[in-house]
Enzyme design. Structure first.
Site, PDB file in Angstrom:
ATOM      1  N   GLU A  71       0.840  -1.198   0.000  1.00 28.85           N
ATOM      2  CA  GLU A  71       0.000   0.000   0.000  1.00 28.85           C
ATOM      3  C   GLU A  71       0.877   1.251   0.000  1.00 28.85           C
ATOM      4  O   GLU A  71       2.035   1.212   0.430  1.00 28.85           O
ATOM      5  CB  GLU A  71      -0.869  -0.028   1.273  1.00 28.85           C
ATOM      6  N   ASN A 218     -12.330  -1.189  -0.945  1.00 32.48           N
ATOM      7  CA  ASN A 218     -11.608  -1.788   0.182  1.00 32.48           C
ATOM      8  C   ASN A 218     -12.247  -1.324   1.493  1.00 32.48           C
ATOM      9  O   ASN A 218     -12.493  -0.127   1.675  1.00 32.48           O
ATOM     10  CB  ASN A 218     -10.137  -1.342   0.167  1.00 32.48           C
ATOM     11  N   GLU A 219     -12.499  -2.236   2.366  1.00 35.86           N
ATOM     12  CA  GLU A 219     -13.059  -1.921   3.691  1.00 35.86           C
ATOM     13  C   GLU A 219     -14.121  -0.814   3.581  1.00 35.86           C
ATOM     14  O   GLU A 219     -14.063   0.201   4.283  1.00 35.86           O
ATOM     15  CB  GLU A 219     -11.945  -1.546   4.684  1.00 35.86           C
ATOM     16  N   TYR A 285      -6.775  -9.077  11.224  1.00 34.50           N
ATOM     17  CA  TYR A 285      -5.492  -8.798  11.876  1.00 34.50           C
ATOM     18  C   TYR A 285      -5.558  -9.372  13.286  1.00 34.50           C
ATOM     19  O   TYR A 285      -6.567  -9.176  13.979  1.00 34.50           O
ATOM     20  CB  TYR A 285      -5.238  -7.289  11.949  1.00 34.50           C
ATOM     21  N   GLU A 339      -6.056  -9.190   3.411  1.00 31.70           N
ATOM     22  CA  GLU A 339      -5.232  -8.530   4.435  1.00 31.70           C
ATOM     23  C   GLU A 339      -5.243  -9.397   5.680  1.00 31.70           C
ATOM     24  O   GLU A 339      -6.318  -9.740   6.187  1.00 31.70           O
ATOM     25  CB  GLU A 339      -5.769  -7.129   4.778  1.00 31.70           C
ATOM     26  N   GLN A 388       2.209  -6.058   5.494  1.00 32.23           N
ATOM     27  CA  GLN A 388       2.386  -5.705   4.104  1.00 32.23           C
ATOM     28  C   GLN A 388       3.812  -6.037   3.676  1.00 32.23           C
ATOM     29  O   GLN A 388       4.661  -6.253   4.526  1.00 32.23           O
ATOM     30  CB  GLN A 388       2.100  -4.242   3.896  1.00 32.23           C
TER      31      GLN A 388
HETATM   32  O1  AHR Z   1      -2.919  -2.621   6.170  1.00 31.95           O
HETATM   33  C1  AHR Z   1      -3.221  -1.439   6.834  1.00 31.95           C
HETATM   34  C2  AHR Z   1      -4.688  -1.076   6.761  1.00 31.95           C
HETATM   35  O2  AHR Z   1      -5.451  -2.010   7.453  1.00 31.95           O
HETATM   36  C3  AHR Z   1      -5.296  -1.053   5.382  1.00 31.95           C
HETATM   37  O3  AHR Z   1      -5.062   0.136   4.728  1.00 31.95           O
HETATM   38  C4  AHR Z   1      -6.745  -1.219   5.664  1.00 31.95           C
HETATM   39  O4  AHR Z   1      -7.413  -1.871   4.609  1.00 31.95           O
HETATM   40  C5  AHR Z   1      -6.768  -2.021   6.960  1.00 31.95           C
HETATM   41  O5  AHR Z   1      -7.590  -1.453   7.922  1.00 31.95           O
END
Ligand code: AHR
Length: 534
Positions: A71, A218-219, A285, A339, A388
């Protein structure tokens, strides 16, 4: 980000614990030679049983499960990947050579770009044409820094060509228009005579590129527009209509999916738009430690907590898959976990918006177990992209100007690349628990696959204090030889630095042998092991 942390906390409280049944048998005597080296305490070992069904296996592990994500965030693109043609750092058309080499070594199959949250504020036309004429932009989401837009569509697709990997672009739904997205696809892929194709030629690229993976937002439940699932599903239907297949290029359309345990989003998307998508994304995450969010200064409690949260990927995938099965029993729509990873505090003294974090042996275990879980779900999961690639979150590589280090997570991807496009072999694991502070998780985690006549088994031992003895039966096969590699280190916090880049790196593993056609192995404490059986 705060939202993510809140959610992680909620998940933690709700966790359903063990992901595999276990049988616990203690053998006080070690029958096997101690592992080659590195801090393994085999004084208190436990015996565990694994069956690899080597005569079965129907699913292919899509190589894209080993995908990556880059990103416009902190030093991922600028400094990490892109240094510009005039940089003293060795580069090919502005792209760092050392990074391309490192990523090719782990056989990067696909790269997602430009975001993340950045994607829904990116206007691609600002990133084409002569560099000196490109307008700068403020990256409002990540650190409020001004970017010069020197890394744009041509540079990204050049990067993918240098990496020999598939490209995956996330289009802007949150602040973009249908026309903008339609024109971007036409610009990249149309071979004929059209305003966009001619603009591409004017900018130096005669032939169109092929691009397969296209994300529509995205999101969008959060940074991509704070939408409801119903509203986004309608928008998705509209945007995707104009994502065209030009000149023989066939696009695999990916709708924005859910986060973690948010199941209503998946339900609504599959119900309203499932027939108009090829893939549906999912983000998860696993946060950081319980008391310390530092990437390198933490205690066993934080180690335990982190592994436990990472293991929740199993329940999350299972539950989203079940919803998808209701609407798509033939599993035509891929789940794209585009992600995932650990999210620690930034390194002291760095911009909080840059998400620059170190990477320790703990992250290697997170990567190892997550890839094992993703492999096990390869009937539905068709892609995953760790967050990332360079210098951001759970990165493969950390750079410091012209220097770089490979992280423990990189080494796990290197070990696990044998699973790419292999046939998943079903496994039954019965193992002891790793107990800590009145809580427990299974101590071991596994996946296995078969490719080119070889069986590969990847194993994690989460227990930082005890080695584990494992008897591995291979049904339908008589094992003749076994070899291996191991990733471990002296401390749970061990990590690589520019000064000491090889503290955590794989070495060959000699604590596995064949006995009566079975593989007997002693897995050192806190380790990731790859076994190759022939
Ligand atoms: O990877 C960091 C961020 O985490 C990304 O930009 C977003 O899609 C997610 O919340």
């Amino acid at each position: 980000m705060k939202q993510n942390l809140r959610r992680n906390l909620r998940f933690m409280l709700k966790t359903r614990g063990a992901i595999v049944p276990f049988v616990f048998v203690i053998f006080a005597v070690s029958l096997f030679p101690p592992p080659q080296s590195i801090g393994a305490d085999s004084s208190a070992t436990t015996k565990n049983q694994l069956v690899v069904h080597a005569d079965q296996g129907a699913q292919t592990i899509n190589r894209n499960i080993y995908g990556h994500f880059a990103e416009h965030l902190g030093w991922c693109i600028y400094g990490g990947i892109w240094v510009g043609e005039d940089s003293p750092i060795p580069n090919t058309r502005g792209i760092r050579k050392d990074i391309v080499e490192a990523l090719k070594r782990i056989e990067i199959p696909v790269l997602r770009w430009p975001g993340g949250c950045f994607a829904d504020e990116y206007h691609w036309m600002d990133g084409i044409g002569p560099k000196e004429k490109r307008p700068p932009m403020v990256n409002t989401h990540w650190g409020m820094v001004t970017e010069n837009n020197h890394f744009g569509t041509h540079e990204f697709l050049d990067l993918c060509e240098q990496l020999e990997c598939e490209s995956y672009i996330s289009g802007n739904v949150g602040s973009g228009s249908v026309l903008e997205m339609q024109q971007w696809v036409e610009y990249i892929t149309f071979a004929g005579n059209s305003p966009m194709a001619n603009l591409r030629r004017q900018n130096g690229r005669e032939e169109p590129w092929k691009i397969k993976y296209w994300g529509v937002g995205n999101e969008n439940w959060g940074c991509g527009g704070n939408m409801t699932p119903e509203f986004y599903a309608d928008l998705y239907l509209r945007f995707q209509t104009y994502v065209r297949n030009f000149s023989g290029n066939r696009i695999y359309k990916i709708a924005c999916g859910s986060y973690g345990e948010r199941y209503d989003w998946t339900e609504v998307l599959m119900k309203k738009a499932g027939r108009h998508m090829n893939g549906l994304s999912l983000h998860y995450y696993c946060g950081s430690g319980k008391n310390s969010r530092s990437a390198t200064k933490f205690e066993e409690e934080d180690w335990f907590e982190q592994i436990k949260r990472a293991l929740m990927m199993e329940d999350i995938l299972t539950a989203h898959s079940a919803i998808m099965d209701k609407f798509d029993p033939d599993k035509k729509v891929g789940m794209m976990v585009d992600e995932w990873g650990a999210w620690h505090a930034v390194e002291p003294g760095t911009n909080r918006g840059f998400l620059y974090q170190q990477n320790s042996l703990r992250d290697a275990l997170v990567a190892g177990l997550t890839l094992n879980i993703l492999n096990q779900h390869c009937d539905r999961v068709q892609m995953a992209n760790i967050a990332q690639t360079i210098n951001v979150l759970q990165a493969m590589v950390l750079t410091d100007k012209e220097r770089m280090i490979l992280t423990p997570t990189y080494h796990v991807f290197d070990l696990y690349k044998v699973h790419q496009d292999a046939t998943l072999l079903p496994t039954d694991l019965q193992c002891a628990d790793y107990a800590f502070g009145g809580d427990k998780i299974p101590a071991l985690n596994v996946s296995a696959s078969k490719k080119s006549g070889k069986i590969h088994v990847t194993l994690c031992n989460f227990d930082p204090n005890h080695a584990a003895e494992l008897n591995c039966a291979l049904s339908g096969v008589t094992a003749k030889s076994v070899s291996g590699q191991i990733l471990t280190a002296d401390q749970i916090t061990s990590h690589n630095t520019i000064e000491k880049p090889d503290v955590v790196k794989p070495v060959s593993f000699h604590a596995a042998s064949i006995k009566d056609g079975n593989v007997q192995v002693t897995l050192p404490a806190k380790s990731v092991v790859l076994l190759t059986v022939e």
